[in-house]
Design an enzyme around this catalytic site. Structure first.
Site, short mmCIF file in Angstrom:
data_model
loop_
_atom_site.label_atom_id
_atom_site.label_comp_id
_atom_site.label_asym_id
_atom_site.label_seq_id
_atom_site.Cartn_x
_atom_site.Cartn_y
_atom_site.Cartn_z
N ALA A 64 8.51 3.90 -12.35
CA ALA A 64 7.14 3.75 -11.88
C ALA A 64 7.17 3.69 -10.36
O ALA A 64 8.20 3.34 -9.77
CB ALA A 64 6.54 2.48 -12.45
N GLY A 103 10.55 3.44 -15.87
CA GLY A 103 9.49 4.27 -16.44
C GLY A 103 9.91 5.72 -16.60
O GLY A 103 9.37 6.45 -17.44
N GLU A 106 11.69 5.78 -19.82
CA GLU A 106 10.68 5.55 -20.86
C GLU A 106 9.87 6.83 -21.11
O GLU A 106 9.51 7.13 -22.24
CB GLU A 106 9.76 4.39 -20.43
CG GLU A 106 10.49 3.05 -20.42
CD GLU A 106 9.64 1.92 -19.85
OE1 GLU A 106 9.24 2.02 -18.67
OE2 GLU A 106 9.38 0.96 -20.59
N GLU A 126 14.34 -2.65 -14.57
CA GLU A 126 13.16 -3.44 -14.19
C GLU A 126 13.47 -4.90 -13.93
O GLU A 126 12.80 -5.56 -13.12
CB GLU A 126 12.08 -3.33 -15.28
CG GLU A 126 11.36 -2.00 -15.36
CD GLU A 126 12.06 -0.93 -16.19
OE1 GLU A 126 13.26 -1.12 -16.49
OE2 GLU A 126 11.43 0.07 -16.53
C1 3H9 Z 1 9.15 0.60 -13.72
O1 3H9 Z 1 9.50 1.73 -13.91
C2 3H9 Z 1 8.18 -0.13 -14.62
C3 3H9 Z 1 7.99 0.54 -15.95
O2 3H9 Z 1 8.91 0.04 -16.89
C4 3H9 Z 1 6.62 0.23 -16.51
C5 3H9 Z 1 5.48 0.89 -15.87
C6 3H9 Z 1 4.17 0.63 -16.57
N1 3H9 Z 1 8.99 3.49 -6.32
O3 3H9 Z 1 17.13 3.52 -2.84
P1 3H9 Z 1 16.98 4.70 -1.94
C7 3H9 Z 1 12.07 4.86 -2.44
S1 3H9 Z 1 9.68 -0.26 -12.38
C8 3H9 Z 1 8.69 3.73 -5.04
O4 3H9 Z 1 17.15 4.49 -0.50
P2 3H9 Z 1 19.24 5.91 -3.23
C9 3H9 Z 1 12.90 3.89 -1.63
O5 3H9 Z 1 12.11 2.81 -1.18
C10 3H9 Z 1 10.75 0.85 -11.53
N2 3H9 Z 1 9.62 4.06 -4.10
O6 3H9 Z 1 17.88 5.92 -2.42
C11 3H9 Z 1 13.37 4.77 -0.49
O7 3H9 Z 1 12.30 4.89 0.42
P3 3H9 Z 1 12.58 5.05 2.00
C12 3H9 Z 1 12.06 1.01 -12.19
C13 3H9 Z 1 10.88 4.16 -4.52
O8 3H9 Z 1 19.63 7.32 -3.42
C14 3H9 Z 1 13.57 6.12 -1.17
O9 3H9 Z 1 12.79 6.07 -2.37
N3 3H9 Z 1 12.93 1.80 -11.37
C15 3H9 Z 1 11.25 3.93 -5.85
O10 3H9 Z 1 20.19 4.94 -2.62
C16 3H9 Z 1 15.01 6.40 -1.53
O11 3H9 Z 1 15.53 5.30 -2.25
C17 3H9 Z 1 13.70 1.26 -10.43
O12 3H9 Z 1 13.74 0.07 -10.26
C18 3H9 Z 1 10.24 3.58 -6.77
N4 3H9 Z 1 10.52 3.36 -8.07
O13 3H9 Z 1 18.88 5.29 -4.67
C19 3H9 Z 1 14.53 2.22 -9.60
N5 3H9 Z 1 12.59 4.10 -5.98
O14 3H9 Z 1 13.42 6.28 2.12
C20 3H9 Z 1 14.46 1.84 -8.15
C21 3H9 Z 1 13.03 4.43 -4.75
O15 3H9 Z 1 11.24 5.12 2.57
N6 3H9 Z 1 15.16 2.75 -7.32
N7 3H9 Z 1 12.01 4.47 -3.88
O16 3H9 Z 1 13.34 3.80 2.38
C22 3H9 Z 1 16.51 2.79 -7.18
O17 3H9 Z 1 17.24 2.07 -7.85
C23 3H9 Z 1 17.09 3.70 -6.17
O18 3H9 Z 1 16.07 4.02 -5.26
C24 3H9 Z 1 17.65 5.04 -6.72
C25 3H9 Z 1 18.02 5.96 -5.53
C26 3H9 Z 1 18.90 4.74 -7.56
C27 3H9 Z 1 16.63 5.75 -7.56
#
Ligand code: 3H9
Length: 697
Positions: A64, A103, A106, A126
């Site tokens: 999400a 998400g 999901e 999450e």
């Molecule tokens: C969810 O899904 C809830 C659902 O179950 C229910 C819904 C109803 N959103 O980490 P990076 C940005 S909760 C917005 O530096 P990497 C991040 O801030 C979500 N922005 O890269 C960064 O911005 P900036 C569950 C996001 O290659 C840029 O993307 N998912 C999101 O080291 C690059 O990220 C998670 O918790 C996001 N979801 O790692 C996954 N994700 O460049 C969270 C990233 O401006 N994300 N950004 O600083 C991660 O774990 C890592 O970002 C990922 C990439 C492994 C994907």
């Protein structure tokens, strides 16, 4: 409306929905809308027999859009998008690469089939945001892999490899070659074979043990103390086993909403972005050229030097470790090997990797062997005289352009830099002990440190697995400077009537892994004692001396865990602190000697007096520009000092409880004691008077 966040195309009889929302294809409204519209469009198109959902760019959907949480909902909710996919009368294949997380996974569960690239990873992380998977993840994952494995996956939030995803039924196939081409072939064949439209919701979740949920609660009790989300996750997985799918989904929704609106998730979501923001330096643009780091040198093979060397070896960077004498060098290398062997024994790394990492570490007694190093980090004794010798020597031997770093935890980096003819290459890298474990790295910018050195070191910090924060040169830098404030009040509190165990319990209950006295016992009480003796603090400070009891404790050889007693008693090897009447006697005698009448002290007073001064010091640090933003201070405290992440960090917490409340309390204590210690920082005063927050600075 779905702007171009989602693109549609066809190959033969397969409709392709491509998410086009860089950098990580997060599920913002336009993406959700676009997927739903795409499915409906292809369902309505008689020429399309099957559908592929794929991520454009480097990844499938990473979850999400965290930035949308807390804002008024708009567009279709994710569950309705997933239901549209699941109920589609044509086979849908989700094609996964990069990281299909939260998400994102999901959404893939809404497809009838899933294929993954060999390097792809999936997961439901999450929990790290103080949430639970809120779009069916808690109901569908147990139906795929069983309740136990699903609980492990959701509670850890860990990334799961393609191989494991296939083995556990999360995906149907691992596909080699071009993912889209293979997914289209796969989807076409499903349609041609009239393959069943598999719905995970129709499966039954297996329960491996009748006591799984109780046992899991017990197992996580310690690690998850204070956190809401893990315990809610257990409830939802239980619902997946016990309730029909739709009722389980309802339960998931309720508990998800509860977490989403909790202060814990707000703090953890803040923290997710804070950590990423802290790596950025305001006046050092992201395109600043960096120096290449192919080899490192470390001066000192003690606990710190050895730990630092391990970080480089872990990242595959060859590192030369220098010591003065062979015995110290041998000892240092032996400790490193033992650390690796212990990790391998516990399953943290492969046994054969121990030798591979050791092969990257070259011991030496000669400064000449450092001449090829691109960065040299000094981790020697903490006196300016020793640093002077080392840096003068480094100035002679290091190659031009090598970065010269000091791991000092408190000495003036500008002075250290002045011992070289290249102060622009000198920077502080303040690792925390144990340096191979602790994530925080306070990088300290001297007044001459060049921007490319800062950019290189911030980037290198991430490469070696650290969370970097840039700070300025001041006494104790950011972390220890604030810690000192807490320590002063903890000392006053016991002189005035509290006990070490009471103070520790208040901070433990707040969420710290241990209180200040147990922490001091762990670190060694003699460290601070020596520093106090060196500084003759009692004579210099304009506030009341805080070391009376601590000095008396050290005079009796009570240095902490290493001597079996300190502020507490220890039945080693058990490290549980046991209150000691002897210590109580020392405290009471000190109170008497100082003419302090001991009184009952409330837990609330302890909390205010230990934590509010930290916020006040944080405000001073910001005023002086020693930290770039309030969030940098928060990242330091969460990563280096055990501040509970579900409270965001001291400055985030201050905003949450109200800066004015803290300001008023500081004034109250100032009036009560007349101690200059309590004088509010001008920035704190300004924020309190204008209703401002640290976040808005
Ligand atoms: C969810 O899904 C809830 C659902 O179950 C229910 C819904 C109803 N959103 O980490 P990076 C940005 S909760 C917005 O530096 P990497 C991040 O801030 C979500 N922005 O890269 C960064 O911005 P900036 C569950 C996001 O290659 C840029 O993307 N998912 C999101 O080291 C690059 O990220 C998670 O918790 C996001 N979801 O790692 C996954 N994700 O460049 C969270 C990233 O401006 N994300 N950004 O600083 C991660 O774990 C890592 O970002 C990922 C990439 C492994 C994907």
């Amino acid at each position: 409306m779905s702007d171009d966040a989602v693109l549609y195309s066809t190959q033969g009889d397969v409709g392709i929905i491509t998410i086009n929302n860089p950098p990580v294809n997060a599920l913002r409204n336009a993406v959700r809308t676009g997927i739903k519209d795409g499915v409906e469009k292809f369902v309505a198109d008689p020429a399309v027999k099957a559908i592929v959902l794929i991520g454009g760019g480097r990844t499938f959907i990473a979850g999400a859009d965290i930035k949308e949480f807390g804002k008024p909902p708009s567009g279709p909710d994710l569950n309705s998008v997933i239901a549209t996919m699941e109920n589609a009368p044509k086979p849908i294949v989700a094609a996964l690469h990069g990281t299909a997380l939260g998400g994102g996974l999901e959404t893939a569960f809404g497809a009838h089939y899933r294929v993954i690239a060999p390097t792809g990873k999936v997961g439901l992380p999450e929990v790290h945001l103080g949430l639970l998977p809120g779009a069916g993840g808690t109901q569908r994952l147990p139906r795929l892999m069983g309740a136990k494995a699903a609980l492990d996956a959701i509670l850890s939030g860990a990334h799961i490899s393609a191989g494991k995803a296939k083995a556990t039924g999360i995906v149907d196939e691992i596909v080699e070659g071009d993912l889209l081409t293979e997914a289209v072939k796969y989807a076409h064949k499903l349609a041609a074979d009239k393959a069943p439209l598999k719905k995970i919701r129709d499966k039954k979740a297996t329960l491996e043990s009748p006591v799984l949920f109780e046992e899991t609660e017990k197992a996580i009790a310690r690690k998850s103390r204070g956190f809401l989300a893990p315990f809610h996750i257990i409830k939802t997985v239980k619902a997946a086993v016990e309730l029909p799918f739709d009722q389980g989904m309802k339960r998931e929704r309720e508990l998800f909403q509860e977490l989403l609106t909790s202060s814990q998730s707000a703090a953890q979501r803040f923290y997710f972005f804070a950590e990423r923001e802290a790596a950025k330096v305001k006046d050092v643009p992201s395109d600043t050229p960096m120096r290449e780091i192919k080899a490192a040198g470390i001066i000192g093979a003690g606990t710190m030097g050895g730990g630092i060397a391990m970080n480089f070896a872990n990242a595959g960077i060859p590192v030369t470790v220098l010591e003065n004498d062979q015995a110290a060098l041998d000892r240092g290398l032996k400790t490193i090997r033992t650390n690796y062997e212990n990790t391998a024994r516990r399953g943290g790394m492969k046994a054969e990797d121990v030798d591979k990492r050791m092969a990257l570490i070259t011991p030496t007694l000669s400064y000449d062997d450092l001449k090829n190093a691109d960065i040299i980090i000094e981790a020697v004794f903490e006196t300016m005289e020793v640093k002077e010798q080392v840096f003068k020597k480094l100035d002679q031997v290091a190659k031009p352009g090598a970065i010269l770093a000091t791991n000092t935890s408190g000495l003036d980096i500008n002075q250290i830099a002045s011992y070289t003819k290249r102060p622009q290459d000198v920077i502080g890298m303040h690792f925390f002990s144990p340096a191979n474990v602790m994530k925080l790295l306070e990088n300290v910018r001297g007044k001459a440190t060049s921007k490319d050195v800062i950019a290189t070191v911030m980037n290198l910090s991430k490469k070696i697995g650290k969370v970097p924060v840039l700070v300025g040169v001041c006494e104790g830098f950011v972390g220890n400077r604030m810690l000192r404030q807490r320590g002063v009040q903890a000392s006053y509190l016991i002189e005035e009537g509290a006990t070490p165990q009471q103070v520790d319990k208040v901070l433990y209950d707040f969420g710290f892994p241990m209180g200040p006295f147990a922490m001091s016992d762990l670190a060694g009480n003699d460290v601070g004692w020596r520093i106090r003796q060196g500084k003759k603090e009692s004579q210099q400070s304009n506030t009341r001396y805080s070391g009376y009891v601590a000095d008396a404790i050290c005079e009796q050889g009570r240095f902490g865990q290493k001597t079996g007693k300190g502020w507490f008693l220890y039945n080693l090897p058990d490290r549980t602190p046991i209150p000691d009447p002897e210590v109580q006697k020392i405290i009471e005698e000190t109170s008497k000697r100082l003419g302090i009448k001991r009184r009952e002290i409330s837990d609330q007073e302890i909390l205010e007096r230990t934590l509010y001064p930290m916020v006040n010091e944080g405000a001073k640090i910001l005023e002086e520009g020693m930290a770039q933003r309030a969030l940098d201070i928060d990242v330091i405290w969460v990563n280096g000092y055990g501040w509970p992440v579900y409270r965001g960090g001291p400055m985030f917490w201050a905003d949450q409880i109200g800066v004015k409340k803290i300001y008023d309390a500081l004034n109250k204590y100032h009036e009560q004691t007349g101690d200059a210690f309590w004088k509010p920082a001008p920035l704190l005063k300004k924020l309190a008077e204008t209703g401002g927050t640290f976040a808005s600075l």
